[in-house]
Design an enzyme around this catalytic site. Structure first.
Site, PDB file in Angstrom:
ATOM      1  CE  LYS A 168      -3.995  -2.208   2.241  1.00  0.00           C
ATOM      2  NZ  LYS A 168      -4.901  -2.156   3.426  1.00  0.00           N
ATOM      3  CE1 TYR A 202      -9.603  -2.691   0.500  1.00  0.00           C
ATOM      4  CE2 TYR A 202      -8.571  -0.842  -0.609  1.00  0.00           C
ATOM      5  CZ  TYR A 202      -8.472  -1.983   0.169  1.00  0.00           C
ATOM      6  OH  TYR A 202      -7.249  -2.414   0.614  1.00  0.00           O
ATOM      7  CG  PHE A 248     -13.217   2.040   7.407  1.00  0.00           C
ATOM      8  CD1 PHE A 248     -12.739   1.515   6.214  1.00  0.00           C
ATOM      9  CD2 PHE A 248     -13.903   1.196   8.275  1.00  0.00           C
ATOM     10  CE1 PHE A 248     -12.940   0.189   5.876  1.00  0.00           C
ATOM     11  CE2 PHE A 248     -14.117  -0.143   7.946  1.00  0.00           C
ATOM     12  CZ  PHE A 248     -13.632  -0.645   6.742  1.00  0.00           C
ATOM     13  NE  ARG A 263      -7.667 -12.470   5.093  1.00  0.00           N
ATOM     14  CZ  ARG A 263      -8.051 -11.192   5.004  1.00  0.00           C
ATOM     15  NH1 ARG A 263      -7.742 -10.464   3.944  1.00  0.00           N
ATOM     16  NH2 ARG A 263      -8.756 -10.637   5.967  1.00  0.00           N
ATOM     17  CB  THR A 308      -7.522  -5.471   9.819  1.00  0.00           C
ATOM     18  OG1 THR A 308      -8.132  -6.570   9.156  1.00  0.00           O
ATOM     19  CG2 THR A 308      -7.731  -4.201   9.013  1.00  0.00           C
ATOM     20  NE  ARG A 320      -2.549  -5.773   7.130  1.00  0.00           N
ATOM     21  CZ  ARG A 320      -3.701  -6.276   6.703  1.00  0.00           C
ATOM     22  NH1 ARG A 320      -4.318  -7.229   7.387  1.00  0.00           N
ATOM     23  NH2 ARG A 320      -4.255  -5.831   5.593  1.00  0.00           N
ATOM     24  CG  ASN A 369      -3.667  -2.303   6.925  1.00  0.00           C
ATOM     25  OD1 ASN A 369      -3.484  -1.902   5.777  1.00  0.00           O
ATOM     26  ND2 ASN A 369      -4.750  -2.960   7.284  1.00  0.00           N
ATOM     27  CG  HIS A 410      -5.308  -6.103  -0.363  1.00  0.00           C
ATOM     28  ND1 HIS A 410      -6.550  -6.107   0.213  1.00  0.00           N
ATOM     29  CD2 HIS A 410      -5.379  -6.962  -1.415  1.00  0.00           C
ATOM     30  CE1 HIS A 410      -7.344  -6.926  -0.473  1.00  0.00           C
ATOM     31  NE2 HIS A 410      -6.660  -7.453  -1.466  1.00  0.00           N
ATOM     32  CD  GLU A 444      -8.884  -8.573  -3.859  1.00  0.00           C
ATOM     33  OE1 GLU A 444      -9.761  -8.362  -3.012  1.00  0.00           O
ATOM     34  OE2 GLU A 444      -7.730  -8.950  -3.561  1.00  0.00           O
TER      35      GLU A 444
HETATM   36  P1  ATP Z   1      -7.137  -5.776   3.178  1.00  0.00           P
HETATM   37  O1  ATP Z   1      -8.483  -5.995   2.507  1.00  0.00           O
HETATM   38  O2  ATP Z   1      -6.534  -4.432   2.848  1.00  0.00           O
HETATM   39  O3  ATP Z   1      -6.209  -6.926   2.983  1.00  0.00           O
HETATM   40  P2  ATP Z   1      -8.252  -6.659   5.636  1.00  0.00           P
HETATM   41  O4  ATP Z   1      -8.936  -7.696   4.824  1.00  0.00           O
HETATM   42  O5  ATP Z   1      -7.403  -7.077   6.787  1.00  0.00           O
HETATM   43  O6  ATP Z   1      -7.368  -5.712   4.750  1.00  0.00           O
HETATM   44  P3  ATP Z   1     -10.712  -5.158   5.557  1.00  0.00           P
HETATM   45  O7  ATP Z   1     -11.740  -5.319   6.618  1.00  0.00           O
HETATM   46  O8  ATP Z   1     -10.936  -5.778   4.217  1.00  0.00           O
HETATM   47  O9  ATP Z   1      -9.302  -5.615   6.185  1.00  0.00           O
HETATM   48  O10 ATP Z   1     -10.467  -3.589   5.369  1.00  0.00           O
HETATM   49  C1  ATP Z   1      -9.844  -3.082   4.207  1.00  0.00           C
HETATM   50  C2  ATP Z   1      -8.910  -1.966   4.608  1.00  0.00           C
HETATM   51  O11 ATP Z   1      -9.678  -0.873   5.111  1.00  0.00           O
HETATM   52  C3  ATP Z   1      -7.943  -2.307   5.759  1.00  0.00           C
HETATM   53  O12 ATP Z   1      -6.819  -3.001   5.332  1.00  0.00           O
HETATM   54  C4  ATP Z   1      -7.611  -0.928   6.271  1.00  0.00           C
HETATM   55  O13 ATP Z   1      -6.659  -0.261   5.432  1.00  0.00           O
HETATM   56  C5  ATP Z   1      -8.959  -0.229   6.164  1.00  0.00           C
HETATM   57  N1  ATP Z   1      -9.741  -0.382   7.404  1.00  0.00           N
HETATM   58  C6  ATP Z   1     -10.378  -1.483   7.844  1.00  0.00           C
HETATM   59  N2  ATP Z   1     -11.014  -1.283   9.016  1.00  0.00           N
HETATM   60  C7  ATP Z   1     -10.771   0.003   9.325  1.00  0.00           C
HETATM   61  C8  ATP Z   1     -11.147   0.860  10.415  1.00  0.00           C
HETATM   62  N3  ATP Z   1     -11.911   0.418  11.414  1.00  0.00           N
HETATM   63  N4  ATP Z   1     -10.687   2.142  10.406  1.00  0.00           N
HETATM   64  C9  ATP Z   1      -9.934   2.606   9.390  1.00  0.00           C
HETATM   65  N5  ATP Z   1      -9.536   1.864   8.331  1.00  0.00           N
HETATM   66  C10 ATP Z   1      -9.949   0.582   8.300  1.00  0.00           C
HETATM   67 MG    MG Z   2     -10.055  -7.251   3.067  1.00  0.00          MG
END
Ligand code: ATP
Ligand code: MG
Length: 143
Positions: A10, A50, A58, A86, A92, A103, A113, A116, A127
């Site tokens: 990212k 997304y 968020f 993962r 996350t 992370r 973080n 992805h 994706e």
């Molecule tokens: P990714 O999809 O990026 O691999 P993830 O699957 O661990 O991450 P998701 O729940 O899909 O997490 O959220 C996508 C992204 O949105 C997160 O990686 C983070 O950058 C952001 N995000 C998620 N939850 C929050 C939150 N509560 N506050 C701010 N940003 C968030």
């Molecule tokens: Mg995700």
């Protein structure tokens, strides 16, 4: 169970100059890099990527963050790639991520973080085509 996943280094990973260190962690964990490039997401492309989070509080901040600079999408191959990747990146929220995960090592907070990882084989396929089908991208190789 599939053998491919999509990673994105990212914009915070790129800004912190951690591309090499993070890719080293990934390849040391047994993943093979099958495709890689540096791109800057357009707003539309980030919103499409997304879309699943469009109603979350968020979402707007997430789009700002993901379009704030270049990122590095990577197609990775390994047996059971989605789950294995993962595990390697951790939760996350880096505060909740296990010791030794990417992370935990490098991420600032739940938004910034570092990386992805796709969350299912079906999403991995979508994706990968999002980034590697030559659409919705600003090419930054022309500086
Ligand atoms: P990714 O999809 O990026 O691999 P993830 O699957 O661990 O991450 P998701 O729940 O899909 O997490 O959220 C996508 C992204 O949105 C997160 O990686 C983070 O950058 C952001 N995000 C998620 N939850 C929050 C939150 N509560 N506050 C701010 N940003 C968030
Ligand atoms: Mg995700």
């Amino acid at each position: 169970m599939g053998n491919k996943t999509l990673a994105i280094l990212k914009p915070d990973c790129v800004r912190k100059n951690l591309i090499g260190q993070v890719i080293t962690k990934i390849t040391e964990a047994g993943f093979t890099v099958k495709g890689l490039k540096m791109v800057r997401l357009t707003e539309d492309s980030a919103k499409g990527f997304y879309e699943i989070h469009k109603d979350r509080p968020f979402f707007n901040d997430l789009i700002k963050y993901m379009t704030s600079g270049p990122c590095v999408p990577i197609v990775l191959e390994k047996e059971n790639a989605v789950e294995e990747f993962r595990k390697l990146i951790g939760a996350t929220d880096p505060k909740k991520a296990a010791e030794g995960t990417i992370r935990k090592l490098y991420a600032e907070n739940i938004q910034e973080n570092i990386v992805h990882g796709s969350d299912s084989d079906e999403n991995a396929a979508k994706e990968i085509s999002h980034f590697f089908s030559r659409k919705n991208l600003l090419d930054i190789n022309g500086f």
